[in-house]
Scaffold this motif. Structure first.
Motif, PDB file in Angstrom:
ATOM      1  N   VAL A   1       4.228   2.250   9.530  1.00 44.57           N
ATOM      2  CA  VAL A   1       5.372   1.608   8.880  1.00 44.57           C
ATOM      3  C   VAL A   1       5.435   2.092   7.439  1.00 44.57           C
ATOM      4  CG1 VAL A   1       6.437  -0.578   8.244  1.00 44.57           C
ATOM      5  CG2 VAL A   1       5.059  -0.425  10.342  1.00 44.57           C
ATOM      6  N   CYS A   2       6.489   2.787   7.106  1.00 48.04           N
ATOM      7  CA  CYS A   2       6.649   3.354   5.765  1.00 48.04           C
ATOM      8  C   CYS A   2       7.427   2.363   4.895  1.00 48.04           C
ATOM      9  CB  CYS A   2       7.388   4.690   5.856  1.00 48.04           C
ATOM     10  SG  CYS A   2       7.436   5.608   4.312  1.00 48.04           S
ATOM     11  N   LEU A   3       6.770   1.836   3.868  1.00 50.76           N
ATOM     12  CA  LEU A   3       7.408   0.873   2.974  1.00 50.76           C
ATOM     13  C   LEU A   3       8.214   1.590   1.895  1.00 50.76           C
ATOM     14  CD1 LEU A   3       4.456  -1.650   2.451  1.00 50.76           C
ATOM     15  CD2 LEU A   3       6.225  -1.685   4.215  1.00 50.76           C
ATOM     16  N   GLY A   4       9.072   0.840   1.237  1.00 48.74           N
ATOM     17  CA  GLY A   4       9.833   1.413   0.137  1.00 48.74           C
ATOM     18  C   GLY A   4       8.943   1.717  -1.053  1.00 48.74           C
ATOM     19  N   LYS A   5       9.388   2.621  -1.907  1.00 49.03           N
ATOM     20  CA  LYS A   5       8.607   3.002  -3.082  1.00 49.03           C
ATOM     21  C   LYS A   5       8.434   1.804  -4.013  1.00 49.03           C
ATOM     22  CE  LYS A   5       8.462   6.415  -6.813  1.00 49.03           C
ATOM     23  NZ  LYS A   5       9.194   7.518  -7.491  1.00 49.03           N
ATOM     24  N   ASP A   6       7.198   1.622  -4.492  1.00 53.15           N
ATOM     25  CA  ASP A   6       6.864   0.558  -5.456  1.00 53.15           C
ATOM     26  C   ASP A   6       7.110  -0.853  -4.913  1.00 53.15           C
ATOM     27  OD1 ASP A   6       6.180   2.515  -7.338  1.00 53.15           O
ATOM     28  OD2 ASP A   6       8.247   2.649  -8.056  1.00 53.15           O
ATOM     29  N   THR A   7       7.045  -1.017  -3.588  1.00 46.84           N
ATOM     30  CA  THR A   7       7.229  -2.358  -3.015  1.00 46.84           C
ATOM     31  C   THR A   7       5.899  -3.037  -2.713  1.00 46.84           C
ATOM     32  OG1 THR A   7       7.380  -1.391  -0.797  1.00 46.84           O
ATOM     33  CG2 THR A   7       9.455  -1.784  -1.963  1.00 46.84           C
ATOM     34  N   MET A   8       4.810  -2.286  -2.824  1.00 50.55           N
ATOM     35  CA  MET A   8       3.490  -2.803  -2.464  1.00 50.55           C
ATOM     36  C   MET A   8       2.543  -2.683  -3.653  1.00 50.55           C
ATOM     37  SD  MET A   8       1.051  -1.128   0.489  1.00 50.55           S
ATOM     38  CE  MET A   8      -0.691  -1.558   0.652  1.00 50.55           C
ATOM     39  N   ASP A   9       1.765  -3.703  -3.901  1.00 53.22           N
ATOM     40  CA  ASP A   9       0.764  -3.632  -4.963  1.00 53.22           C
ATOM     41  C   ASP A   9      -0.339  -2.637  -4.568  1.00 53.22           C
ATOM     42  OD1 ASP A   9       2.050  -5.340  -6.627  1.00 53.22           O
ATOM     43  OD2 ASP A   9       0.577  -6.955  -6.542  1.00 53.22           O
ATOM     44  N   PRO A  10      -1.076  -2.109  -5.554  1.00 52.89           N
ATOM     45  CA  PRO A  10      -2.105  -1.108  -5.242  1.00 52.89           C
ATOM     46  C   PRO A  10      -3.359  -1.736  -4.614  1.00 52.89           C
ATOM     47  CG  PRO A  10      -2.107  -1.569  -7.588  1.00 52.89           C
ATOM     48  CD  PRO A  10      -0.941  -2.305  -7.013  1.00 52.89           C
ATOM     49  N   PHE A  11      -3.464  -1.632  -3.305  1.00 50.97           N
ATOM     50  CA  PHE A  11      -4.671  -2.106  -2.630  1.00 50.97           C
ATOM     51  C   PHE A  11      -4.834  -1.381  -1.293  1.00 50.97           C
ATOM     52  CE2 PHE A  11      -1.424  -5.062  -0.986  1.00 50.97           C
ATOM     53  CZ  PHE A  11      -1.676  -5.012   0.376  1.00 50.97           C
TER      54      PHE A  11
ATOM     55  N   GLN B   1      -7.476 -10.475   0.756  1.00 51.00           N
ATOM     56  CA  GLN B   1      -8.095 -10.835   2.042  1.00 51.00           C
ATOM     57  C   GLN B   1      -7.569 -12.153   2.607  1.00 51.00           C
ATOM     58  OE1 GLN B   1     -12.407 -10.514   2.147  1.00 51.00           O
ATOM     59  NE2 GLN B   1     -12.525 -12.244   3.550  1.00 51.00           N
ATOM     60  N   SER B   2      -7.510 -13.182   1.779  1.00 50.91           N
ATOM     61  CA  SER B   2      -7.094 -14.500   2.265  1.00 50.91           C
ATOM     62  C   SER B   2      -5.626 -14.535   2.671  1.00 50.91           C
ATOM     63  CB  SER B   2      -7.357 -15.563   1.204  1.00 50.91           C
ATOM     64  OG  SER B   2      -6.641 -15.270   0.013  1.00 50.91           O
ATOM     65  N   VAL B   3      -4.814 -13.685   2.049  1.00 46.19           N
ATOM     66  CA  VAL B   3      -3.384 -13.641   2.380  1.00 46.19           C
ATOM     67  C   VAL B   3      -3.151 -12.875   3.679  1.00 46.19           C
ATOM     68  CG1 VAL B   3      -1.088 -12.927   1.596  1.00 46.19           C
ATOM     69  CG2 VAL B   3      -2.780 -13.739  -0.067  1.00 46.19           C
ATOM     70  N   LEU B   4      -3.771 -11.709   3.786  1.00 48.15           N
ATOM     71  CA  LEU B   4      -3.522 -10.841   4.932  1.00 48.15           C
ATOM     72  C   LEU B   4      -4.305 -11.221   6.176  1.00 48.15           C
ATOM     73  CD1 LEU B   4      -3.475  -7.408   3.072  1.00 48.15           C
ATOM     74  CD2 LEU B   4      -1.522  -8.773   3.814  1.00 48.15           C
ATOM     75  N   LEU B   5      -5.446 -11.874   5.960  1.00 49.09           N
ATOM     76  CA  LEU B   5      -6.273 -12.253   7.103  1.00 49.09           C
ATOM     77  C   LEU B   5      -6.376 -13.778   7.154  1.00 49.09           C
ATOM     78  CD1 LEU B   5      -7.639 -10.652   9.314  1.00 49.09           C
ATOM     79  CD2 LEU B   5      -9.759 -10.727   8.022  1.00 49.09           C
ATOM     80  N   ASN B   6      -5.221 -14.415   7.281  1.00 49.11           N
ATOM     81  CA  ASN B   6      -5.181 -15.867   7.347  1.00 49.11           C
ATOM     82  C   ASN B   6      -5.543 -16.348   8.753  1.00 49.11           C
ATOM     83  OD1 ASN B   6      -2.812 -15.415   8.896  1.00 49.11           O
ATOM     84  ND2 ASN B   6      -1.567 -15.423   7.034  1.00 49.11           N
ATOM     85  N   GLN B   7      -5.553 -17.643   8.936  1.00 47.84           N
ATOM     86  CA  GLN B   7      -5.970 -18.220  10.212  1.00 47.84           C
ATOM     87  C   GLN B   7      -5.096 -17.752  11.366  1.00 47.84           C
ATOM     88  OE1 GLN B   7      -6.153 -22.509  10.249  1.00 47.84           O
ATOM     89  NE2 GLN B   7      -6.687 -22.619  12.408  1.00 47.84           N
TER      90      GLN B   7
ATOM     91  N   VAL C   1       3.323  -8.334   3.343  1.00 47.36           N
ATOM     92  CA  VAL C   1       2.752  -7.406   2.363  1.00 47.36           C
ATOM     93  C   VAL C   1       3.677  -7.242   1.163  1.00 47.36           C
ATOM     94  CG1 VAL C   1       2.162  -4.982   1.938  1.00 47.36           C
ATOM     95  CG2 VAL C   1       1.305  -6.132   3.986  1.00 47.36           C
ATOM     96  N   VAL C   2       4.961  -7.051   1.427  1.00 42.57           N
ATOM     97  CA  VAL C   2       5.910  -6.761   0.348  1.00 42.57           C
ATOM     98  C   VAL C   2       6.236  -7.998  -0.489  1.00 42.57           C
ATOM     99  CG1 VAL C   2       8.263  -6.005  -0.167  1.00 42.57           C
ATOM    100  CG2 VAL C   2       6.926  -4.810   1.571  1.00 42.57           C
ATOM    101  N   GLU C   3       6.416  -9.146   0.148  1.00 44.76           N
ATOM    102  CA  GLU C   3       6.922 -10.319  -0.557  1.00 44.76           C
ATOM    103  C   GLU C   3       5.852 -11.315  -1.007  1.00 44.76           C
ATOM    104  OE1 GLU C   3       9.843 -12.035   2.016  1.00 44.76           O
ATOM    105  OE2 GLU C   3      11.111 -10.230   2.034  1.00 44.76           O
ATOM    106  N   LYS C   4       4.703 -11.344  -0.310  1.00 45.61           N
ATOM    107  CA  LYS C   4       3.741 -12.401  -0.613  1.00 45.61           C
ATOM    108  C   LYS C   4       2.352 -11.932  -1.033  1.00 45.61           C
ATOM    109  CE  LYS C   4       6.009 -15.774   2.391  1.00 45.61           C
ATOM    110  NZ  LYS C   4       5.828 -16.751   3.501  1.00 45.61           N
TER     111      LYS C   4
END
Length: 208
Positions: free
Chosen positions: A49-59, A105-111, A180-183
């Motif tokens: 999945v290719c996201l838009g430029k500068d839509t994702m924080d560096p991680f 980690q807590s955001v992306l790997l939630n319950q 990923v993009v919004e939260k």
């Protein structure tokens, strides 16, 4: 090739497009099928999945099979930025979580995410989110290096009736786009640290 097939989809909000690759076992090759008895492999569905430029924080964030993770960590951004293995008690024992910043980690790997992975583990292979993808996905007119990559196993009808587990994992994958993009946002301190690490890696590459 005779065992790999590609499909391309245009984008939507927060996403420039998706490249889907079906990696099948080379059933047309008798020698390869004989070697399968020694080293069995799975049919794989891979989504980039290719996201838009500068839509994702560096991680960098990845969930990898423990068996084979060592080799995967020697490639591309996983090698350059050396994400640490994070202890996640709710993950199945066969999987390991790696990220270069513990804040995500807590955001992306939630319950909810861990429950889906456990429920459909038979079809789950790996996922890898990065702002420094090594090669832009094929088929993208304006690709960025911000990519969400998912790999799922394609099982037989007997093991996954109606491909129900695979369907649920596909829905799970596309929910990550907006997450990923919004939260998923780093603190100012964590973001500055990540950008510094990327500047160091770039400097090393330019000096070679």
């Amino acid at each position: 090739s005779q065992a790999s097939f590609y499909m391309f989809a245009s984008g939507r909000a927060n996403c420039r497009g998706v490249t889907t690759e079906i990696q099948l076992r080379p059933r047309q090759d008798l020698l390869s099928m004989c070697l399968e008895f020694l080293n069995p492999t799975d049919d794989i569905l891979k989504l980039e999945v290719c996201l838009g430029k500068d839509t994702m924080d560096p991680f960098i964030f990845a969930i990898l099979p423990k068996r084979g993770a060592k080799d995967l960590l020697k490639e591309g951004d996983l090698k350059d930025y050396s994400p640490k293995e994070r202890k996640v008690e709710t993950l199945p024992e066969s999987l390991a979580c790696y990220c270069d910043n513990g804040e995500v980690q807590s955001v992306l790997l939630n319950q909810s995410a861990t429950e889906i992975i456990k429920k459909h583990l038979k079809c789950f292979h790996s996922l890898h989110f990065t702002d420094k993808y090594t090669m832009p996905p094929l088929g993208m007119i304006k690709p960025s290096r911000m990519v969400l990559c998912f790999k799922f196993k394609i099982l037989s009808e007997a093991k996954d009736p109606g491909m129900e587990s695979l369907k649920q994992l596909l829905k799970f994958a596309f929910r990550y786009i907006d997450l990923v993009v919004e939260k998923t946002r780093l603190s100012a301190k964590a973001k500055a640290k990540a950008e510094k690490a990327r500047a160091i890696v770039l400097k090393k590459k330019l000096s070679k």
